[in-house]
Design a protein around this motif. Structure first.
Motif, PDB file in Angstrom:
ATOM      1  N   VAL A   1      71.952 -10.924  22.174  1.00 53.64           N
ATOM      2  CA  VAL A   1      72.967 -10.016  21.634  1.00 53.64           C
ATOM      3  C   VAL A   1      72.358  -9.305  20.432  1.00 53.64           C
ATOM      4  CG1 VAL A   1      75.222  -9.844  20.517  1.00 53.64           C
ATOM      5  CG2 VAL A   1      74.890 -11.456  22.402  1.00 53.64           C
ATOM      6  N   PHE A   2      72.495  -7.969  20.406  1.00 47.48           N
ATOM      7  CA  PHE A   2      71.943  -7.153  19.324  1.00 47.48           C
ATOM      8  C   PHE A   2      73.096  -6.597  18.490  1.00 47.48           C
ATOM      9  CE2 PHE A   2      69.235  -6.907  23.100  1.00 47.48           C
ATOM     10  CZ  PHE A   2      68.110  -7.561  22.618  1.00 47.48           C
ATOM     11  N   PRO A   3      73.419  -7.242  17.372  1.00 45.93           N
ATOM     12  CA  PRO A   3      74.608  -6.894  16.580  1.00 45.93           C
ATOM     13  C   PRO A   3      74.548  -5.496  15.969  1.00 45.93           C
ATOM     14  CG  PRO A   3      73.737  -9.057  15.981  1.00 45.93           C
ATOM     15  CD  PRO A   3      72.685  -8.370  16.779  1.00 45.93           C
ATOM     16  N   LEU A   4      75.695  -4.829  15.968  1.00 46.31           N
ATOM     17  CA  LEU A   4      75.826  -3.503  15.370  1.00 46.31           C
ATOM     18  C   LEU A   4      76.307  -3.616  13.921  1.00 46.31           C
ATOM     19  CD1 LEU A   4      77.348  -1.551  18.392  1.00 46.31           C
ATOM     20  CD2 LEU A   4      74.949  -1.912  17.783  1.00 46.31           C
ATOM     21  N   GLY A   5      76.566  -2.472  13.278  1.00 44.64           N
ATOM     22  CA  GLY A   5      76.858  -2.425  11.848  1.00 44.64           C
ATOM     23  C   GLY A   5      77.895  -3.399  11.344  1.00 44.64           C
ATOM     24  N   LYS A   6      79.126  -3.301  11.851  1.00 43.50           N
ATOM     25  CA  LYS A   6      80.199  -4.177  11.383  1.00 43.50           C
ATOM     26  C   LYS A   6      79.905  -5.642  11.714  1.00 43.50           C
ATOM     27  CE  LYS A   6      83.947  -0.770  11.481  1.00 43.50           C
ATOM     28  NZ  LYS A   6      85.268  -0.410  12.067  1.00 43.50           N
ATOM     29  N   GLU A   7      79.295  -5.857  12.877  1.00 41.78           N
ATOM     30  CA  GLU A   7      78.934  -7.222  13.268  1.00 41.78           C
ATOM     31  C   GLU A   7      77.859  -7.759  12.330  1.00 41.78           C
ATOM     32  OE1 GLU A   7      79.653  -6.567  18.072  1.00 41.78           O
ATOM     33  OE2 GLU A   7      77.741  -6.043  17.150  1.00 41.78           O
TER      34      GLU A   7
ATOM     35  N   ASP B   1      60.227 -30.748   3.643  1.00 42.74           N
ATOM     36  CA  ASP B   1      60.375 -31.894   2.743  1.00 42.74           C
ATOM     37  C   ASP B   1      61.754 -32.005   2.110  1.00 42.74           C
ATOM     38  OD1 ASP B   1      57.743 -32.651   3.209  1.00 42.74           O
ATOM     39  OD2 ASP B   1      56.985 -31.345   1.612  1.00 42.74           O
ATOM     40  N   ALA B   2      62.386 -30.857   1.850  1.00 46.27           N
ATOM     41  CA  ALA B   2      63.675 -30.882   1.154  1.00 46.27           C
ATOM     42  C   ALA B   2      64.541 -29.708   1.596  1.00 46.27           C
ATOM     43  CB  ALA B   2      63.452 -30.836  -0.357  1.00 46.27           C
ATOM     44  N   VAL B   3      65.840 -29.859   1.409  1.00 48.84           N
ATOM     45  CA  VAL B   3      66.799 -28.810   1.759  1.00 48.84           C
ATOM     46  C   VAL B   3      67.448 -28.302   0.488  1.00 48.84           C
ATOM     47  CG1 VAL B   3      68.963 -28.333   2.966  1.00 48.84           C
ATOM     48  CG2 VAL B   3      67.244 -29.786   4.043  1.00 48.84           C
ATOM     49  N   LYS B   4      67.572 -26.991   0.371  1.00 49.85           N
ATOM     50  CA  LYS B   4      68.183 -26.402  -0.818  1.00 49.85           C
ATOM     51  C   LYS B   4      69.706 -26.539  -0.764  1.00 49.85           C
ATOM     52  CE  LYS B   4      64.604 -23.073  -1.985  1.00 49.85           C
ATOM     53  NZ  LYS B   4      64.299 -23.782  -3.246  1.00 49.85           N
ATOM     54  N   GLY B   5      70.319 -26.539  -1.920  1.00 43.03           N
ATOM     55  CA  GLY B   5      71.774 -26.652  -1.982  1.00 43.03           C
ATOM     56  C   GLY B   5      72.482 -25.385  -1.555  1.00 43.03           C
ATOM     57  N   ASP B   6      71.793 -24.238  -1.682  1.00 43.14           N
ATOM     58  CA  ASP B   6      72.424 -22.960  -1.349  1.00 43.14           C
ATOM     59  C   ASP B   6      71.376 -22.001  -0.796  1.00 43.14           C
ATOM     60  OD1 ASP B   6      74.051 -20.767  -1.132  1.00 43.14           O
ATOM     61  OD2 ASP B   6      74.122 -20.350  -3.289  1.00 43.14           O
ATOM     62  N   TYR B   7      71.635 -21.475   0.411  1.00 43.02           N
ATOM     63  CA  TYR B   7      70.702 -20.538   1.035  1.00 43.02           C
ATOM     64  C   TYR B   7      71.193 -19.088   0.938  1.00 43.02           C
ATOM     65  CZ  TYR B   7      67.875 -24.357   2.810  1.00 43.02           C
ATOM     66  OH  TYR B   7      67.039 -25.444   2.888  1.00 43.02           O
ATOM     67  N   ALA B   8      72.292 -18.875   0.219  1.00 43.15           N
ATOM     68  CA  ALA B   8      72.838 -17.526   0.070  1.00 43.15           C
ATOM     69  C   ALA B   8      71.835 -16.529  -0.530  1.00 43.15           C
ATOM     70  CB  ALA B   8      74.115 -17.564  -0.775  1.00 43.15           C
ATOM     71  N   PRO B   9      70.964 -16.938  -1.472  1.00 40.80           N
ATOM     72  CA  PRO B   9      70.007 -15.980  -2.028  1.00 40.80           C
ATOM     73  C   PRO B   9      69.018 -15.422  -1.012  1.00 40.80           C
ATOM     74  CG  PRO B   9      70.265 -17.863  -3.500  1.00 40.80           C
ATOM     75  CD  PRO B   9      70.925 -18.230  -2.210  1.00 40.80           C
ATOM     76  N   TYR B  10      68.955 -16.047   0.152  1.00 39.03           N
ATOM     77  CA  TYR B  10      67.996 -15.616   1.173  1.00 39.03           C
ATOM     78  C   TYR B  10      68.625 -14.727   2.245  1.00 39.03           C
ATOM     79  CZ  TYR B  10      65.201 -19.127  -1.122  1.00 39.03           C
ATOM     80  OH  TYR B  10      64.516 -19.840  -2.079  1.00 39.03           O
ATOM     81  N   VAL B  11      69.864 -14.334   2.023  1.00 38.79           N
ATOM     82  CA  VAL B  11      70.585 -13.502   2.988  1.00 38.79           C
ATOM     83  C   VAL B  11      71.334 -12.404   2.235  1.00 38.79           C
ATOM     84  CG1 VAL B  11      72.344 -13.445   4.792  1.00 38.79           C
ATOM     85  CG2 VAL B  11      70.901 -15.485   4.519  1.00 38.79           C
ATOM     86  N   SER B  12      71.238 -11.152   2.709  1.00 37.55           N
ATOM     87  CA  SER B  12      71.944 -10.052   2.049  1.00 37.55           C
ATOM     88  C   SER B  12      72.441  -9.034   3.063  1.00 37.55           C
ATOM     89  CB  SER B  12      71.018  -9.352   1.037  1.00 37.55           C
ATOM     90  OG  SER B  12      71.663  -8.186   0.527  1.00 37.55           O
ATOM     91  N   ALA B  13      73.724  -8.677   2.941  1.00 40.20           N
ATOM     92  CA  ALA B  13      74.307  -7.629   3.785  1.00 40.20           C
ATOM     93  C   ALA B  13      74.233  -6.267   3.109  1.00 40.20           C
ATOM     94  CB  ALA B  13      75.761  -7.974   4.104  1.00 40.20           C
ATOM     95  N   GLY B  14      73.725  -6.228   1.896  1.00 35.37           N
ATOM     96  CA  GLY B  14      73.724  -4.995   1.105  1.00 35.37           C
ATOM     97  C   GLY B  14      73.001  -3.825   1.749  1.00 35.37           C
ATOM     98  N   PHE B  15      71.835  -4.093   2.334  1.00 35.01           N
ATOM     99  CA  PHE B  15      71.046  -3.011   2.934  1.00 35.01           C
ATOM    100  C   PHE B  15      71.739  -2.452   4.173  1.00 35.01           C
ATOM    101  CE2 PHE B  15      68.040  -5.832   0.724  1.00 35.01           C
ATOM    102  CZ  PHE B  15      67.473  -4.913  -0.158  1.00 35.01           C
ATOM    103  N   VAL B  16      72.333  -3.344   4.964  1.00 38.23           N
ATOM    104  CA  VAL B  16      73.045  -2.913   6.172  1.00 38.23           C
ATOM    105  C   VAL B  16      74.309  -2.134   5.793  1.00 38.23           C
ATOM    106  CG1 VAL B  16      74.397  -3.723   8.145  1.00 38.23           C
ATOM    107  CG2 VAL B  16      72.131  -4.668   7.720  1.00 38.23           C
ATOM    108  N   LYS B  17      75.002  -2.575   4.769  1.00 38.59           N
ATOM    109  CA  LYS B  17      76.218  -1.869   4.343  1.00 38.59           C
ATOM    110  C   LYS B  17      75.907  -0.425   3.986  1.00 38.59           C
ATOM    111  CE  LYS B  17      78.857  -5.839   2.611  1.00 38.59           C
ATOM    112  NZ  LYS B  17      79.370  -6.528   1.393  1.00 38.59           N
ATOM    113  N   THR B  18      74.806  -0.219   3.286  1.00 38.54           N
ATOM    114  CA  THR B  18      74.414   1.142   2.917  1.00 38.54           C
ATOM    115  C   THR B  18      73.975   1.928   4.150  1.00 38.54           C
ATOM    116  OG1 THR B  18      73.697   0.375   0.746  1.00 38.54           O
ATOM    117  CG2 THR B  18      72.851   2.520   1.476  1.00 38.54           C
ATOM    118  N   ALA B  19      73.202   1.256   5.026  1.00 38.84           N
ATOM    119  CA  ALA B  19      72.683   1.908   6.224  1.00 38.84           C
ATOM    120  C   ALA B  19      73.797   2.286   7.198  1.00 38.84           C
ATOM    121  CB  ALA B  19      71.683   0.999   6.914  1.00 38.84           C
TER     122      ALA B  19
END
Length: 328
Positions: free
Chosen positions: A275-281, A308-326
């Motif tokens: 599945v190839f997600p579109l803008g809103k998706e 070796d270890a898992v981070k408490g938060d992976y949110a810093p590694y994901v951003s919708a900002g570029f897609v929102k502008t695009a």
């Protein structure tokens, strides 16, 4: 040393030591042979036209290799699967996911070779199964074995890149492989599918491919990343609006086959397999769903001894900002 450990060591050694090129210069982009509609845009030079940059497209055989190149600074933008992405994030590589390239389904599969005497999952015990380590298919293979209640230690899991899998398969050196095209297509010529990533997703371990960018490059060149996302989304929209017409266009098939190495006759089925997600998706996915998927994948990889270890938060590694502008 296993590839997973080598990648981890490389990440620790290389993160932050290189400054990437500016978008006004040559930008190196890592792509893989996965079949998707944006390969036509790549062939047509639409990314260069939209960004105004000279793009050095470099083909890689696995996400682990892409991650190593991104960590070294040789690559600014890269195409990786959710498993190598999770491993990279867990090691603190300064990257951000800016686009979900594909939600994986039947385009990745576990194929067993004819004559291997593998008729059911339990028959995998003692057999040689090839897979690129720290890849989405590696993650899916381990998840499938867990689902089938098969001890992974009782299966001979061999680390091979897709081109090496094709060679080993043709020599008869391996009994099965979990891989994507073009290696998947080659294996299917003399084998049968035991499970696909669509099956594994139903069993609770979904996988996806993503476009990632070095954070330092993205901060200096946000417009490049936005335009890159826009071209990709436009290519996806062209396919999604009328898949039959897209596939019926011989030029689309020729360009996709040329860049990926997939057989022209297989491309329609491979496109249907993901599945190839579109803008809103994309905007919906590039939030808690992707953060959770990366977190869950990281936890699984730690359980398997791959990180070796898992981070408490992976949110810093994901951003919708570029897609929102695009997508505006």
């Amino acid at each position: 040393m296993r590839l997973a450990n080598r990648v981890a060591t490389t990440l620790i050694a290389l993160v932050g030591f290189h400054t990437p090129a500016h978008a006004g210069d040559e930008v190196s982009v890592a792509y893989q042979t996965s079949v998707d509609p944006s390969k036509v845009a790549q062939a047509d030079g639409l990314y260069e036209k939209a960004t105004g940059a000279k793009i050095n497209w470099r083909k890689f055989d696995s996400g682990a290799e892409v991650i190593t190149a991104v960590a070294s600074g040789d690559i600014q933008v890269g195409y990786v699967g959710s498993s190598p992405l999770a491993a990279a994030a867990s090691k603190g590589l300064p990257v951000v996911t800016f686009l979900v390239a594909a939600q994986l389904g039947s385009a990745e599969a576990l194929v067993v070779r004819n004559g291997s005497k593998i008729e059911k999952p339990a028959d995998l015990v003692g057999k040689k199964v090839a897979v690129p380590f720290v890849s989405t298919t590696h993650y899916s293979l381990l998840a499938a074995l867990k689902h089938w209640k098969i001890d992974a230690g009782k299966v001979q899991i061999i680390n091979l890149r897709p081109p090496e899998i094709i060679a080993a398969w043709q020599r008869g050196d391996i009994d099965a492989a979990y891989v994507w095209d073009p290696a998947l297509g080659k294996a299917k010529e003399s084998g049968k599918i035991l499970a696909t990533s669509a099956d594994v997703a139903k069993w609770g371990a979904p996988t996806f491919d993503a476009w990632i960018v070095r954070k330092d490059f993205a901060e200096k060149n946000p417009q490049f990343v936005q335009q890159f996302a826009k071209v990709t989304l436009e290519a996806y929209a062209a396919y999604r609006s009328n898949p039959k017409a897209w596939v019926a266009n011989a030029a689309n098939i020729e360009k996709t086959a040329r860049i990926t190495g997939a057989k022209p006759g297989d491309i329609a089925g491979l496109l249907e397999g993901n599945v190839f997600p579109l803008g809103k998706e994309q905007i919906a996915l590039l939030g808690s769903p992707t953060v959770k998927a990366v977190s869950d994948t990281s936890a699984f990889l730690k359980e398997q001894g791959k990180v070796d270890a898992v981070k408490g938060d992976y949110a810093p590694y994901v951003s919708a900002g570029f897609v929102k502008t695009a997508a505006k």
